[in-house]
Design a protein around this motif. Structure first.
Motif, PDB file in Angstrom:
ATOM      1  N   ALA A   1       0.830  -1.210   0.000  1.00 38.67           N
ATOM      2  CA  ALA A   1       0.000   0.000   0.000  1.00 38.67           C
ATOM      3  C   ALA A   1       0.865   1.261   0.000  1.00 38.67           C
ATOM      4  O   ALA A   1       0.545   2.253  -0.669  1.00 38.67           O
ATOM      5  CB  ALA A   1      -0.916  -0.012   1.221  1.00 38.67           C
ATOM      6  N   ARG A   2       1.965   1.220   0.748  1.00 33.21           N
ATOM      7  CA  ARG A   2       2.868   2.375   0.788  1.00 33.21           C
ATOM      8  C   ARG A   2       3.489   2.626  -0.574  1.00 33.21           C
ATOM      9  O   ARG A   2       3.585   3.770  -1.029  1.00 33.21           O
ATOM     10  CB  ARG A   2       3.963   2.112   1.827  1.00 33.21           C
ATOM     11  N   ALA A   3       3.903   1.562  -1.254  1.00 34.51           N
ATOM     12  CA  ALA A   3       4.481   1.710  -2.587  1.00 34.51           C
ATOM     13  C   ALA A   3       3.460   2.274  -3.561  1.00 34.51           C
ATOM     14  O   ALA A   3       3.776   3.148  -4.385  1.00 34.51           O
ATOM     15  CB  ALA A   3       4.999   0.355  -3.076  1.00 34.51           C
ATOM     16  N   ARG A   4       2.206   1.802  -3.473  1.00 34.60           N
ATOM     17  CA  ARG A   4       1.154   2.313  -4.346  1.00 34.60           C
ATOM     18  C   ARG A   4       0.905   3.796  -4.086  1.00 34.60           C
ATOM     19  O   ARG A   4       0.708   4.583  -5.027  1.00 34.60           O
ATOM     20  CB  ARG A   4      -0.120   1.496  -4.129  1.00 34.60           C
ATOM     21  N   GLN A   5       0.935   4.208  -2.815  1.00 38.83           N
ATOM     22  CA  GLN A   5       0.754   5.611  -2.466  1.00 38.83           C
ATOM     23  C   GLN A   5       1.864   6.473  -3.070  1.00 38.83           C
ATOM     24  O   GLN A   5       1.596   7.540  -3.633  1.00 38.83           O
ATOM     25  CB  GLN A   5       0.746   5.767  -0.951  1.00 38.83           C
ATOM     26  N   LEU A   6       3.101   6.006  -2.959  1.00 36.69           N
ATOM     27  CA  LEU A   6       4.238   6.758  -3.493  1.00 36.69           C
ATOM     28  C   LEU A   6       4.143   6.898  -5.011  1.00 36.69           C
ATOM     29  O   LEU A   6       4.556   7.905  -5.578  1.00 36.69           O
ATOM     30  CB  LEU A   6       5.543   6.080  -3.106  1.00 36.69           C
ATOM     31  N   ARG A   7       3.590   5.872  -5.648  1.00 35.39           N
ATOM     32  CA  ARG A   7       3.467   5.897  -7.111  1.00 35.39           C
ATOM     33  C   ARG A   7       2.318   6.783  -7.569  1.00 35.39           C
ATOM     34  O   ARG A   7       2.469   7.615  -8.473  1.00 35.39           O
ATOM     35  CB  ARG A   7       3.261   4.470  -7.622  1.00 35.39           C
ATOM     36  N   ASP A   8       1.139   6.620  -6.931  1.00 35.44           N
ATOM     37  CA  ASP A   8      -0.054   7.317  -7.386  1.00 35.44           C
ATOM     38  C   ASP A   8      -0.119   8.767  -6.913  1.00 35.44           C
ATOM     39  O   ASP A   8      -0.463   9.667  -7.686  1.00 35.44           O
ATOM     40  CB  ASP A   8      -1.306   6.575  -6.906  1.00 35.44           C
ATOM     41  N   GLU A   9       0.223   8.988  -5.641  1.00 34.86           N
ATOM     42  CA  GLU A   9       0.069  10.327  -5.071  1.00 34.86           C
ATOM     43  C   GLU A   9       1.321  11.186  -5.246  1.00 34.86           C
ATOM     44  O   GLU A   9       1.229  12.360  -5.595  1.00 34.86           O
ATOM     45  CB  GLU A   9      -0.297  10.225  -3.585  1.00 34.86           C
ATOM     46  N   ASP A  10       2.483  10.610  -5.005  1.00 29.08           N
ATOM     47  CA  ASP A  10       3.722  11.380  -5.097  1.00 29.08           C
ATOM     48  C   ASP A  10       4.382  11.281  -6.464  1.00 29.08           C
ATOM     49  O   ASP A  10       5.338  12.002  -6.745  1.00 29.08           O
ATOM     50  CB  ASP A  10       4.712  10.910  -4.020  1.00 29.08           C
ATOM     51  N   GLU A  11       3.871  10.373  -7.308  1.00 27.81           N
ATOM     52  CA  GLU A  11       4.358  10.198  -8.677  1.00 27.81           C
ATOM     53  C   GLU A  11       5.866   9.937  -8.722  1.00 27.81           C
ATOM     54  O   GLU A  11       6.591  10.480  -9.561  1.00 27.81           O
ATOM     55  CB  GLU A  11       4.007  11.422  -9.534  1.00 27.81           C
ATOM     56  N   LEU A  12       6.339   9.090  -7.810  1.00 31.01           N
ATOM     57  CA  LEU A  12       7.747   8.746  -7.779  1.00 31.01           C
ATOM     58  C   LEU A  12       8.051   7.645  -8.792  1.00 31.01           C
ATOM     59  O   LEU A  12       7.187   6.840  -9.150  1.00 31.01           O
ATOM     60  CB  LEU A  12       8.150   8.260  -6.386  1.00 31.01           C
ATOM     61  N   SER A  13       9.285   7.609  -9.257  1.00 31.71           N
ATOM     62  CA  SER A  13       9.718   6.538 -10.151  1.00 31.71           C
ATOM     63  C   SER A  13       9.898   5.261  -9.337  1.00 31.71           C
ATOM     64  O   SER A  13       9.951   5.287  -8.104  1.00 31.71           O
ATOM     65  CB  SER A  13      11.040   6.909 -10.828  1.00 31.71           C
ATOM     66  N   TYR A  14      10.023   4.130 -10.044  1.00 36.03           N
ATOM     67  CA  TYR A  14      10.227   2.871  -9.350  1.00 36.03           C
ATOM     68  C   TYR A  14      11.529   2.893  -8.556  1.00 36.03           C
ATOM     69  O   TYR A  14      11.608   2.345  -7.452  1.00 36.03           O
ATOM     70  CB  TYR A  14      10.251   1.711 -10.348  1.00 36.03           C
TER      71      TYR A  14
END
Length: 241
Positions: A184-197
């Motif tokens: 869930a934390r990884a999904r948040q970083l991807r969707d909300e913060d738009e971070l790269s992998y």
């Protein structure tokens, strides 16, 4: 000669018993007996198939970088099949080493020499070893498929190691609470913060959220984890008699 070590296992528990600890001992022993200097870091890929190219194996990519920038004169692996389990990948990796004037060694046979137009047998023997490594891998895979079909027929979970966020329990996959939180934390970083992998991997490590295997997150591991956007992994299927 300054050499960098490389070791690899395909699964969490190496099927043939040739684990990382044994591989490392063999590499260190060979370097000591041959009089070569081994770098402080022995690069490793845990849970990485020998069919993957160097770009998809972080440990191998790091070892090759040392050869490319001149930090190391060559790479030593326990056996040739640690470099690759398919002929085409084996030859590509060796070509990459030789392209940068590096040398390739294995602890069981010594130096892997480049092609010599005056000695075609050298190339043939090396490539035959690659063919047999590929055959062995195919036979192992066939046995695994057979075992999984037998297990599935008996109503068990039979799709290999459960993906991140899940565990096999009583013939079914069930959520693993700690890993679900990491997912869930990884999904948040991807969707909300738009971070790269790669950025997500760094954050997860900084927050001490561990992957299922190993100590480090890699961008490709993060990508695969996030590719499953459903509440249940696609491999979770009801068994029918």
């Amino acid at each position: 000669m300054r050499l960098v070590g490389y070791i690899r296992v395909s699964t969490e528990r190496q099927l043939d018993g040739y684990g990382l600890d044994v591989q490392e001992k063999n590499v260190r022993r060979w370097c000591r007996d041959a009089g070569h200097r081994l770098g402080r870091t022995i690069y490793r890929d845990e849970g990485r198939s020998g069919t993957l190219e160097s770009a998809d194996r972080p440990g191998l990519a790091d070892a090759l970088t040392e050869v490319e920038d001149g930090t190391a004169d060559g790479i030593i692996a326990p056996t040739l099949d640690r470099f690759a389990r398919t002929l085409i990948v084996q030859e590509a990796i060796l070509a990459q080493i030789w392209k940068h004037s590096g040398r390739a060694f294995t602890a069981d046979t010594g130096e892997v020499h480049p092609d010599d137009p005056d000695d075609p047998m050298r190339t043939a023997m090396r490539q035959m070893m690659g063919v047999f490594a590929q055959l062995e891998r195919s036979m192992i895979a066939a046995r695994l498929r057979h075992g999984r079909r037998e297990k599935a027929a008996q109503g068990g979970y039979s799709y290999g190691a459960p993906p991140y966020g899940w565990r096999a329990h009583q013939k079914e996959l069930t959520p693993e609470e700690t890993e679900q939180a990491g997912r869930a934390r990884a999904r948040q970083l991807r969707d909300e913060d738009e971070l790269s992998y790669r950025e997500i991997a760094a954050v997860l490590e900084a927050e001490e959220i561990r992957p299922k295997r190993g100590e480090r997150w890699h961008p490709e591991t993060v990508r695969r984890m996030l590719a499953n956007a459903t509440d249940h992994p696609p491999t979770l299927r009801r068994r029918t008699s």
